[in-house]
Design a protein around this motif. Sequence first.
Motif, PDB file in Angstrom:
ATOM      1  N   LEU A 108       0.865  -1.182   0.000  1.00  0.00           N
ATOM      2  CA  LEU A 108       0.000   0.000   0.000  1.00  0.00           C
ATOM      3  C   LEU A 108       0.897   1.226   0.000  1.00  0.00           C
ATOM      4  O   LEU A 108       1.777   1.353   0.856  1.00  0.00           O
ATOM      5  CB  LEU A 108      -0.903   0.019   1.234  1.00  0.00           C
ATOM      6  N   LEU A 127      -3.048   0.054  -3.985  1.00  0.00           N
ATOM      7  CA  LEU A 127      -2.853  -1.225  -3.304  1.00  0.00           C
ATOM      8  C   LEU A 127      -2.517  -2.297  -4.321  1.00  0.00           C
ATOM      9  O   LEU A 127      -3.207  -2.443  -5.330  1.00  0.00           O
ATOM     10  CB  LEU A 127      -4.128  -1.607  -2.542  1.00  0.00           C
ATOM     11  N   SER A 133      -5.477  -5.844  -7.245  1.00  0.00           N
ATOM     12  CA  SER A 133      -4.994  -4.477  -7.048  1.00  0.00           C
ATOM     13  C   SER A 133      -6.182  -3.579  -6.717  1.00  0.00           C
ATOM     14  O   SER A 133      -7.345  -3.946  -6.928  1.00  0.00           O
ATOM     15  CB  SER A 133      -4.282  -3.958  -8.302  1.00  0.00           C
TER      16      SER A 133
END
Length: 455
Positions: A108, A127, A133
């Motif tokens: 992240l 992320l 994702s």
Amino acid sequence: GWGHIQDPALNLRTQGGSVQISLQHLVLAALPSAVQDEPLQGTVNARSTLSPGQSLQEAPLQFEAAIQSVPGRDSSLLRFDAITLQGRWHEQVAQLSTILVRSRGGTLQGQPLYEVTGQSAQADLKLQLPGGSGLLKGQLASDSGLGQLQLDLRNLRQAGQWLRQWPGMQFLRARALEGSARLQAGWRGGWQDNGRDMRVDASLNVPSATVRQAADAAPIVLRDVGLMLQGRLADARVEAKGRMQQGSRTLHLEMRGSGGKRAKGWQANLQTLQAQVHDTLQKRQWQAVLSAPVPVEVEQANDRLRLQTGAFEIALRGDAAAKTASIRGEPLQWLRQGNGYTVSSQGRIHSLPLIWLQALSGADARDQSISGDMVLDGDWDVELGQRLRVQASLARSSGDISVETPGVPGNAARVAAGIKEARISLETAGDALTLALRWNSERAGTADGQLKTRL
């Protein structure tokens, strides 16, 4: 407590200051048990330059942190391989120029900002995780906001294994997932008045997914599942559809409704609901349709949460009976107050074919030992929670059954039972529970009995 700090260094001067803290083996005892006893180690630095006469609270504060879980542990608990933060605090504004969190192959990173006085936030976060994702980008304030949220899980098996380590993911720890899913959401407007005027456009799509539970249980297969929320939070439109298959049965569900935020909760209107069940083993199908829209209210105040529906009616149809059965319910209520809860429900069942109960129970379709056109009526009055009260019954209203009698294999004779009365009831009185059965027929005997026990 949170843990302990070793070798802190503190140095403040009139014209400026420097603070350095070294964290060694910080135990996360204040976090949920899912992450407890995973030690962290690292450093946190904070620097501030003070002008003459300026207090530390008024001066800009630069800070940075580099933290990680203690290496050498192989655990299913949440583990942070690295946490890197760089930011600034000044005039009630916290701004992170860098945030980087690594955990078991997931990353992240981004730049968030939060203003305490105006309670506004900005974020640009990305992320990356095994099998998927996501991103969060936008801003939100009391009277304005614009942003988007995306989560793309291309491989649910890999993503599910990664998500298991996080608190609150007990569901995933007992199941294995396969397939893919995608969540997309956007918002426009501020959070004032509980966000009633904020416009939201969100959708969840699951083209195909398989949920495997116990080794001896058939997997659940989801196909073409879609959830949609669109409109102002005060009166948004909601739709859901999809198919679920387990073993020989397939459920196809469609739902439409609307709902919105209220001063002390939520109010919704379930406009249409249709469910179809097809059983390839039984070679039968059923359909349940909501006859009229049903209001739903959720109200929250302090430690009290109440959910209540309006009266409802569900029409039941199937290919094994000419009549349409129905379920008519009075308003259903669920109330939670403090640590206790109460669920109360009343209603009636009308013209339910016995053959449907046989099929839904999973009986072998080739077993024709009992057949017929007997139809049942029933009712219930139930309260569950701190107080238990149950009154329920199911009784023959019309029709008969035929029973197969011993004979030449493949050519057994059938005899109509000639039912005069068939009834089963369940009732509680305090902690006493009574199950009663009454059966009276011309050619299949009679029976009258009770089973009593204490809960």
